[in-house]
Motif scaffolding. Sequence first.
Motif, PDB file in Angstrom:
ATOM      1  N   MET A 134       0.834  -1.205   0.000  1.00 26.36           N
ATOM      2  CA  MET A 134       0.000   0.000   0.000  1.00 26.36           C
ATOM      3  C   MET A 134       0.869   1.256   0.000  1.00 26.36           C
ATOM      4  SD  MET A 134      -3.070   0.990  -0.150  1.00 26.36           S
ATOM      5  CE  MET A 134      -4.036   2.475   0.046  1.00 26.36           C
ATOM      6  N   LEU A 135       2.002   1.181   0.699  1.00 30.22           N
ATOM      7  CA  LEU A 135       2.896   2.330   0.754  1.00 30.22           C
ATOM      8  C   LEU A 135       3.441   2.664  -0.634  1.00 30.22           C
ATOM      9  CD1 LEU A 135       4.056   4.342   2.757  1.00 30.22           C
ATOM     10  CD2 LEU A 135       6.040   2.840   3.011  1.00 30.22           C
ATOM     11  N   GLU A 136       3.708   1.633  -1.416  1.00 30.69           N
ATOM     12  CA  GLU A 136       4.181   1.847  -2.790  1.00 30.69           C
ATOM     13  C   GLU A 136       3.117   2.556  -3.620  1.00 30.69           C
ATOM     14  OE1 GLU A 136       5.418  -1.815  -4.463  1.00 30.69           O
ATOM     15  OE2 GLU A 136       7.129  -2.065  -3.118  1.00 30.69           O
ATOM     16  N   PHE A 137       1.859   2.202  -3.408  1.00 24.19           N
ATOM     17  CA  PHE A 137       0.779   2.860  -4.146  1.00 24.19           C
ATOM     18  C   PHE A 137       0.664   4.330  -3.755  1.00 24.19           C
ATOM     19  CE2 PHE A 137      -3.620   4.262  -4.594  1.00 24.19           C
ATOM     20  CZ  PHE A 137      -3.832   4.000  -5.952  1.00 24.19           C
ATOM     21  N   ASP A 161       0.870   7.484  -6.112  1.00 29.02           N
ATOM     22  CA  ASP A 161      -0.205   8.478  -6.163  1.00 29.02           C
ATOM     23  C   ASP A 161       0.333   9.887  -5.953  1.00 29.02           C
ATOM     24  OD1 ASP A 161      -2.970   8.408  -6.733  1.00 29.02           O
ATOM     25  OD2 ASP A 161      -3.426   9.034  -4.692  1.00 29.02           O
ATOM     26  N   LEU A 162       1.370  10.028  -5.149  1.00 29.54           N
ATOM     27  CA  LEU A 162       1.982  11.345  -4.963  1.00 29.54           C
ATOM     28  C   LEU A 162       2.670  11.813  -6.243  1.00 29.54           C
ATOM     29  CD1 LEU A 162       3.499  11.033  -1.376  1.00 29.54           C
ATOM     30  CD2 LEU A 162       1.562  12.447  -2.088  1.00 29.54           C
ATOM     31  N   LYS A 163       3.302  10.898  -6.966  1.00 32.98           N
ATOM     32  CA  LYS A 163       3.897  11.242  -8.258  1.00 32.98           C
ATOM     33  C   LYS A 163       2.810  11.703  -9.226  1.00 32.98           C
ATOM     34  CE  LYS A 163       7.792   8.010  -7.964  1.00 32.98           C
ATOM     35  NZ  LYS A 163       8.430   6.817  -8.585  1.00 32.98           N
ATOM     36  N   VAL A 164       1.675  11.009  -9.206  1.00 27.47           N
ATOM     37  CA  VAL A 164       0.545  11.393 -10.055  1.00 27.47           C
ATOM     38  C   VAL A 164       0.081  12.801  -9.703  1.00 27.47           C
ATOM     39  CG1 VAL A 164      -1.861  10.868 -10.631  1.00 27.47           C
ATOM     40  CG2 VAL A 164      -0.207   9.012 -10.414  1.00 27.47           C
ATOM     41  N   ALA A 165       0.002  13.094  -8.407  1.00 36.01           N
ATOM     42  CA  ALA A 165      -0.454  14.416  -7.950  1.00 36.01           C
ATOM     43  C   ALA A 165       0.446  15.527  -8.482  1.00 36.01           C
ATOM     44  CB  ALA A 165      -0.506  14.448  -6.426  1.00 36.01           C
ATOM     45  N   VAL A 166       1.756  15.289  -8.450  1.00 38.21           N
ATOM     46  CA  VAL A 166       2.700  16.293  -8.946  1.00 38.21           C
ATOM     47  C   VAL A 166       2.498  16.514 -10.444  1.00 38.21           C
ATOM     48  CG1 VAL A 166       5.137  16.800  -9.335  1.00 38.21           C
ATOM     49  CG2 VAL A 166       4.393  15.831  -7.151  1.00 38.21           C
ATOM     50  N   LEU A 167       2.337  15.429 -11.197  1.00 37.97           N
ATOM     51  CA  LEU A 167       2.151  15.550 -12.650  1.00 37.97           C
ATOM     52  C   LEU A 167       0.854  16.277 -12.985  1.00 37.97           C
ATOM     53  CD1 LEU A 167       3.394  12.085 -13.969  1.00 37.97           C
ATOM     54  CD2 LEU A 167       4.383  14.324 -14.423  1.00 37.97           C
ATOM     55  N   ILE A 168      -0.214  15.962 -12.269  1.00 35.72           N
ATOM     56  CA  ILE A 168      -1.495  16.644 -12.520  1.00 35.72           C
ATOM     57  C   ILE A 168      -1.338  18.149 -12.284  1.00 35.72           C
ATOM     58  CG2 ILE A 168      -3.837  16.953 -11.634  1.00 35.72           C
ATOM     59  CD1 ILE A 168      -3.991  13.964 -11.222  1.00 35.72           C
ATOM     60  N   ALA A 169      -0.646  18.502 -11.207  1.00 32.01           N
ATOM     61  CA  ALA A 169      -0.435  19.921 -10.894  1.00 32.01           C
ATOM     62  C   ALA A 169       0.369  20.610 -11.994  1.00 32.01           C
ATOM     63  CB  ALA A 169       0.283  20.058  -9.552  1.00 32.01           C
ATOM     64  N   VAL A 189      -5.213  11.533 -17.640  1.00 25.90           N
ATOM     65  CA  VAL A 189      -4.902  10.100 -17.801  1.00 25.90           C
ATOM     66  C   VAL A 189      -3.395   9.880 -17.837  1.00 25.90           C
ATOM     67  CG1 VAL A 189      -5.123   8.119 -19.343  1.00 25.90           C
ATOM     68  CG2 VAL A 189      -7.089   9.624 -18.964  1.00 25.90           C
ATOM     69  N   ALA A 190      -2.668  10.753 -18.564  1.00 22.70           N
ATOM     70  CA  ALA A 190      -1.209  10.611 -18.668  1.00 22.70           C
ATOM     71  C   ALA A 190      -0.544  10.722 -17.308  1.00 22.70           C
ATOM     72  CB  ALA A 190      -0.647  11.668 -19.611  1.00 22.70           C
ATOM     73  N   SER A 191      -1.111  11.517 -16.413  1.00 23.41           N
ATOM     74  CA  SER A 191      -0.536  11.662 -15.076  1.00 23.41           C
ATOM     75  C   SER A 191      -0.553  10.345 -14.312  1.00 23.41           C
ATOM     76  CB  SER A 191      -1.307  12.720 -14.280  1.00 23.41           C
ATOM     77  OG  SER A 191      -1.203  13.986 -14.898  1.00 23.41           O
ATOM     78  N   PHE A 192      -1.551   9.514 -14.614  1.00 18.34           N
ATOM     79  CA  PHE A 192      -1.618   8.204 -13.961  1.00 18.34           C
ATOM     80  C   PHE A 192      -0.755   7.157 -14.678  1.00 18.34           C
ATOM     81  CE2 PHE A 192      -5.244  10.187 -12.043  1.00 18.34           C
ATOM     82  CZ  PHE A 192      -5.390   9.567 -10.813  1.00 18.34           C
ATOM     83  N   VAL A 193      -0.466   7.387 -15.956  1.00 15.03           N
ATOM     84  CA  VAL A 193       0.288   6.398 -16.741  1.00 15.03           C
ATOM     85  C   VAL A 193       1.791   6.636 -16.670  1.00 15.03           C
ATOM     86  CG1 VAL A 193       0.698   5.510 -19.070  1.00 15.03           C
ATOM     87  CG2 VAL A 193      -1.640   5.979 -18.301  1.00 15.03           C
ATOM     88  N   LEU A 194       2.227   7.890 -16.744  1.00 13.78           N
ATOM     89  CA  LEU A 194       3.656   8.194 -16.814  1.00 13.78           C
ATOM     90  C   LEU A 194       4.474   7.639 -15.642  1.00 13.78           C
ATOM     91  CD1 LEU A 194       3.680  11.828 -18.251  1.00 13.78           C
ATOM     92  CD2 LEU A 194       4.475   9.740 -19.365  1.00 13.78           C
ATOM     93  N   PRO A 195       3.975   7.687 -14.382  1.00 12.61           N
ATOM     94  CA  PRO A 195       4.781   7.099 -13.300  1.00 12.61           C
ATOM     95  C   PRO A 195       5.012   5.603 -13.450  1.00 12.61           C
ATOM     96  CG  PRO A 195       3.143   8.593 -12.398  1.00 12.61           C
ATOM     97  CD  PRO A 195       2.810   8.411 -13.842  1.00 12.61           C
TER      98      PRO A 195
END
Length: 542
Positions: free
Chosen positions: A1-4, A8-16, A44-50
């Motif tokens: 879960m910690l890995e997820f 998710d934090l990487k996704v948050a940065v990309l979305i921003a 969608v790319a923010s969730f895929v790129l990481p």
Amino acid sequence: MLEFLTYDLKVAVLIAVFYMFYRLLLARETFHRVNRIVLLLTAVASFVLPLCVITMHRTVVMPMPQIDVELGSAIATAEQSGAMAYQDLQSAFIFLFIIGVVATLAHTLWSLFRIVNLIKHSEQHPQEDGTIVCVTGNAELSPFSWMHYIVMNRSDYETRDAAILAHERGHIRLRHSWDLLLVDTLTALQWFNPAIWMLRSDLRAIHEYEADGAVLSQGINARQYQYLLITKAAGIGGYSLVNGISHSTLKNRISMMTNKTSKSSHLLKLLALLPIVGMALALNAETVTDVVYKGDEPQKQVPVKKGKKNATIKTGGNQDIQIIETVVDTDDQKMVEDTATPVVKGAVTPNDEPAFDVVEEMPQFPGGMAALMEFLSKNIRYPKEAFEANKQGRVIANFVIETDGSISEAKVVKSVDPSLDEEAIRVINAMPNWTPGKQSGKAVRVKYTVPINFRLDGSKPKDDNNAKVLQAASAGNIFLTSGDPAKTPLVIVDGKEVPYENLKSIAPDDVESVSVLKDQAAVKMYGEKGKDGVIVFTMKKK
């Protein structure tokens, strides 16, 4: 879960970052279709790129780290309070994240339920274009669309205002409902991120811009249409998954209708997305270091298996001697508390053959314990993952010596690190056949435990005589416990009884092998003297 959560934090940065790009370069342009596609694709790319990890390899040649093979007992280290506090903090973040996801999804599902329920209980009028107009009795409800349904109150339906119908049909034709479902689902996973909520709001505004464009393209007077929007914006909404008229976007919509169409050359701003994507991939790239040790030979990897528990000999004094069944140490990784479960003597294996803890004639490695230590020191290879991560500690593994002397059921009792555990089991499974143990003259299956100590710094345990005797006893596969400090086992050296205190004077280098008898086996052979157990030393012949 910690890995997820890290993902998710990487996704948050990309979305921003992507949303900032949109707000600075595209938000004021009239390329509504392009802007809509950009917002959806970047979300969608923010969730895929990481998940796109570019791996680069580099090879480093270095000398083998020192590996000391020694005899000794296992060490159990208590978990530090700092680590526990860190784990508690992690658990709290995980719990908070899950609560947020559940709450956001619950709100979305509740909105969906209300929409479906409203449509189900409305008066439905199928249209020639495939849409269905749903008429409700709520006079204050503002018109909205969902999938191929147009929901309006009876007054609006009877008026049959062409602008309203054109607006909602524009939403349906452009499939805006699917956009809302997608973005609201992604928002549940990013509920803590303000950028996703602003992106969601801007996407809804773009939907309205597109629907307004569909209305004006039919020749409807812009002034009259804007007045209609102002009138209907005061109605009741509250459905998060629908496209409806509201005050929040009204000013921008009217302003957008009067703006000049953006020049096609402004589309070149989209090229700014390329360095953003490139930087995201570069930051997520990994460099894998392939360590090649000088003089090292490749080793085959063998799967990991399990083991057994420690025991204690009470000396009657102020110190206890901890003994482990078959002890040999080597180098690498963190120490973890022993989670082994005591093995019941004579436990039945899946093939219904008993595997004993202690037998009259214990198994012997070809050439004795010195040969076993030499075998381990020559064959253990420090895993490069553990070396790079500076992992070290003591792995305790258990295995069964079969009636033909072969090794089976090797498994880890005390884990340190997956790579170190795997290396310990690999070496155990690579051992040659032992001389099998015997009970009543018959070869039997015997359990055996080997602690292997991995060290990177070459440090060695304290070299006092008590430790050496303990090591010698451990090497002989001792598994003896005395619950009463006043009781001490009988000590036999080369067939002669010696005082228990003489253990301290026995030089480990002179010991060929050590055997242990306890319970009925000890009493049967040595009478009442053996009731507290018997330690039998066989010394090397000089």
